[in-house]
Scaffold this active site. Sequence first.
Site, PDB file in Angstrom:
ATOM      1  N   GLY A 127       0.789  -1.232   0.000  1.00 25.40           N
ATOM      2  CA  GLY A 127       0.000   0.000   0.000  1.00 25.40           C
ATOM      3  C   GLY A 127       0.816   1.274   0.000  1.00 25.40           C
ATOM      4  N   SER A 128       2.143   1.170  -0.014  1.00 22.30           N
ATOM      5  CA  SER A 128       2.969   2.389  -0.024  1.00 22.30           C
ATOM      6  C   SER A 128       4.186   2.175  -0.917  1.00 22.30           C
ATOM      7  CB  SER A 128       3.410   2.762   1.399  1.00 22.30           C
ATOM      8  OG  SER A 128       4.235   1.762   1.955  1.00 22.30           O
ATOM      9  N   SER A 156      13.641  -7.403  -4.422  1.00 22.83           N
ATOM     10  CA  SER A 156      14.634  -8.076  -5.258  1.00 22.83           C
ATOM     11  C   SER A 156      15.478  -9.020  -4.413  1.00 22.83           C
ATOM     12  CB  SER A 156      15.540  -7.044  -5.929  1.00 22.83           C
ATOM     13  OG  SER A 156      14.813  -6.301  -6.874  1.00 22.83           O
ATOM     14  N   GLU A 361      13.411   2.535  -7.518  1.00 19.41           N
ATOM     15  CA  GLU A 361      14.291   3.535  -6.886  1.00 19.41           C
ATOM     16  C   GLU A 361      13.642   4.929  -6.930  1.00 19.41           C
ATOM     17  OE1 GLU A 361      16.575   2.313  -5.295  1.00 19.41           O
ATOM     18  OE2 GLU A 361      17.775   0.827  -6.347  1.00 19.41           O
TER      19      GLU A 361
END
Length: 378
Positions: A127-128, A156, A361
């Site tokens: 959710g973020s 990852s 990122e």
Amino acid sequence: SVGLTEDQKEFQKVALDFAAKEMAPYMAEWDEKEIFPVETMRKAAQLGFGGIYVKPDVGGSGLSRLDTSIIFEALSTGCTSTTAYISIHNMCVWMIDTFGSEEQRHKFCPSLCSMEKFASYCLTEPGSGSDAASLLTSAQRRGDTYVLNGSKAFISGGGDTDVYVVMCRTGGPGPKGISCLVLEKGMPGLSFGKKEKKVGWNSQPTRAVIFEDCVVPVGNRLGAEGQGFSIAMQGLNGGRINIASCSLGAAHASVLLAQEHLTVRKQFGEPLANNQYLQFRLAEMATRLVAARLMVRNAARALQDGREDAAVLCSMAKLFATDECFGICNQALQMHGGYGYLKDYAVQQFVRDIRVHQILEGTNEVMRMIVARNLLQG
């Protein structure tokens, strides 16, 4: 290599040779069979690529951010997906090296720098994503431990790696309530979701990381309580340069593939290389690649020097390089015609592997927000 020192040219050569011999021949197989090439990465670590900008006393190479960018660009010409994971691993080790105590540094960094162990960065949640400061994973203090509950998404290496640098909420809402904990695989209450099926980045597994009453010693906290968001953002400044550098490598390789294809392929009785339209497109691709490279290297120097404008320059470089380099790879595929869409040709894998760089990122939309905010604040 224009403008680089002799040492930097040597780093570049070593990384290019490694990419050509140890990565490129296996890139398609790793993608097709979704292989996490652990042994290849350990060979890279023997060259010093497991902790490139980590201090030497814990096994790092102690190189600069610019050196790091040069190395990741070179490695990415051999396999962008694998290099991108190595860049995330490096970011995690740097966080422990920079914000950890001496005890933490010497406990975790040597085995990570040698890639005997691998690390994952855990910030994003279901959710973020872009709104990282709203993360919900909670860590309740109980004596000399924290009890973690929540989950992280799109991690990852998740499930295959050994060390997890986790951002979690130890205080109130917003960025000041976030702390950073280092978890180790095997801790009770730490589990993983299914392996995600992805368009690209298939040489690195991606899973959800789940915490159910996961007990973590207070001694595994990096920095002070409430410092986690700052640690995360400082890590991401370097992460943005790293991922932009991986994009440069994919674009560089794609320009060379396009160049070769135009020379070999004939249409209407002559090589495609004689077509002026395609000559112009190739010239534009090379020009955009050089421009992106200059932006990334400029941001790397700014970050290394601790300049005030480093964060915004990192955002600009990530935005520009990942957008431009995806365009370059995509154009290279177009130049291959129907062949470009076949998995026998490497160019399609560069397109698939590089596409996610515009998302992770910090999405490129968030990069625009950071740059705009900086400009409007004067």
